[in-house]
Design an enzyme around this catalytic site. Sequence first.
Site, mmCIF file in Angstrom:
data_model
loop_
_atom_site.group_PDB
_atom_site.id
_atom_site.type_symbol
_atom_site.label_atom_id
_atom_site.label_comp_id
_atom_site.label_asym_id
_atom_site.label_seq_id
_atom_site.Cartn_x
_atom_site.Cartn_y
_atom_site.Cartn_z
ATOM 1 N N ASP A 176 -10.224 1.187 -24.671
ATOM 2 C CA ASP A 176 -10.640 1.041 -23.276
ATOM 3 C C ASP A 176 -10.664 2.361 -22.537
ATOM 4 O O ASP A 176 -9.878 3.251 -22.825
ATOM 5 C CB ASP A 176 -9.637 0.168 -22.505
ATOM 6 C CG ASP A 176 -9.801 -1.291 -22.824
ATOM 7 O OD1 ASP A 176 -10.885 -1.663 -23.278
ATOM 8 O OD2 ASP A 176 -8.832 -2.030 -22.610
ATOM 9 N N GLU B 109 2.966 -7.706 8.423
ATOM 10 C CA GLU B 109 2.829 -6.326 8.877
ATOM 11 C C GLU B 109 3.729 -5.423 8.038
ATOM 12 O O GLU B 109 3.382 -4.303 7.706
ATOM 13 C CB GLU B 109 3.234 -6.255 10.352
ATOM 14 C CG GLU B 109 2.937 -4.957 11.030
ATOM 15 C CD GLU B 109 1.449 -4.766 11.252
ATOM 16 O OE1 GLU B 109 1.046 -3.610 11.425
ATOM 17 O OE2 GLU B 109 0.710 -5.774 11.250
ATOM 18 N N ARG C 8 -3.665 -8.278 -20.663
ATOM 19 C CA ARG C 8 -4.619 -7.922 -21.723
ATOM 20 C C ARG C 8 -4.061 -6.897 -22.704
ATOM 21 O O ARG C 8 -4.672 -6.633 -23.726
ATOM 22 C CB ARG C 8 -5.960 -7.483 -21.123
ATOM 23 C CG ARG C 8 -5.887 -6.277 -20.245
ATOM 24 C CD ARG C 8 -7.177 -6.109 -19.470
ATOM 25 N NE ARG C 8 -8.334 -5.870 -20.332
ATOM 26 C CZ ARG C 8 -8.509 -4.789 -21.081
ATOM 27 N NH1 ARG C 8 -7.595 -3.831 -21.089
ATOM 28 N NH2 ARG C 8 -9.575 -4.651 -21.836
ATOM 29 N N PRO D 208 0.814 -1.217 0.000
ATOM 30 C CA PRO D 208 0.000 0.000 0.000
ATOM 31 C C PRO D 208 0.852 1.274 0.000
ATOM 32 O O PRO D 208 0.330 2.362 -0.254
ATOM 33 C CB PRO D 208 -0.822 -0.089 1.286
ATOM 34 C CG PRO D 208 -0.505 -1.385 1.926
ATOM 35 C CD PRO D 208 0.555 -2.078 1.146
HETATM 36 CL CL1 6GU Z 1 -0.186 -3.834 -3.359
HETATM 37 N N1 6GU Z 1 -0.886 -4.692 -0.969
HETATM 38 C C1 6GU Z 1 -1.655 -4.663 0.127
HETATM 39 N N2 6GU Z 1 -1.407 -5.537 1.121
HETATM 40 N N3 6GU Z 1 -2.648 -3.808 0.297
HETATM 41 C C2 6GU Z 1 -2.871 -2.965 -0.705
HETATM 42 C C3 6GU Z 1 -2.128 -2.930 -1.872
HETATM 43 C C4 6GU Z 1 -1.116 -3.822 -1.973
HETATM 44 N N4 6GU Z 1 -2.591 -1.963 -2.676
HETATM 45 C C5 6GU Z 1 -3.606 -1.418 -2.012
HETATM 46 N N5 6GU Z 1 -3.781 -1.995 -0.824
#
Ligand code: 6GU
Length: 248
Positions: free
Chosen positions: A168, A115, A153, A88
């Site tokens: 798209d 974590e 794709r 994230p």
């Molecule tokens: Cl790439 N990994 C995780 N664990 N949570 C996420 C993410 C990735 N992208 C958004 N949330």
Amino acid sequence: MFPGYLNESILKRAQEIGQLDVRLHNIRDYASGKHRVTDEPPYGGGGGMVLKIEPLSAALEHILAQTTAGEADLGTKPEPTPVILLTPQGRPFSQKIAQELSAHERLVLVCGRYEGFDERVRQHLVTDEISIGDYVLTGGELAAMVLVDAVTRLLEGTLGAEGAAESDSHATGLLEGPHYTRPASFRGWDVPEVLRSGHDANIQQWRRQQALRRTWQRRPEMLLTADLDEADKWFLGKLAEEQDEGAD
Ligand code: 6GU
């Protein structure tokens, strides 16, 4: 976690025609000791578990030494192989990044269910970090599959007759306009006349304007970077006028 999605539809076909080859590796297989430990509590405490660097390092060393089906192409494609950590904290995934990645012969995607990762993974082992959106998943696997899907794709021959990636939403910098199919009328809900007119130039113009209208309504910030010609700008001016009139 992966076979269900990989063995359906376009991803399945991409593998059948040799455009996609997914190899799954379990980091635990590269961990040493009887218990094959891949994670440990962080230095300094604080709870949660942290992915250790040694097993991931061993896994990457092994994987990067493997040959690919398109090995002969490796020299002609952008190098080095991206090693992408799904997290994230990564840069936000986009169609543009999917296009960049699709030029590579090989991608290595690193998924954790931890974590966190030992920071040295970020510093020394991976070349990129990608997030699929501002929310937290329990692991990187779904994010990796999102990336595999979006990249696959774009590869030659994968969409077949089902669609052209060029039109798209996002590929053009605009959202796509509406689509219709038979019947021409359902419960009095009619397909726009222009689509049934058979007048190709009018249809193309209508589609472009619908794409502009939808983007204006839903994602106006995309218009700032879209590739717009004079006719597009004129139409957007008209939309702005319509809105001003509505406000009166
Ligand atoms: Cl790439 N990994 C995780 N664990 N949570 C996420 C993410 C990735 N992208 C958004 N949330």
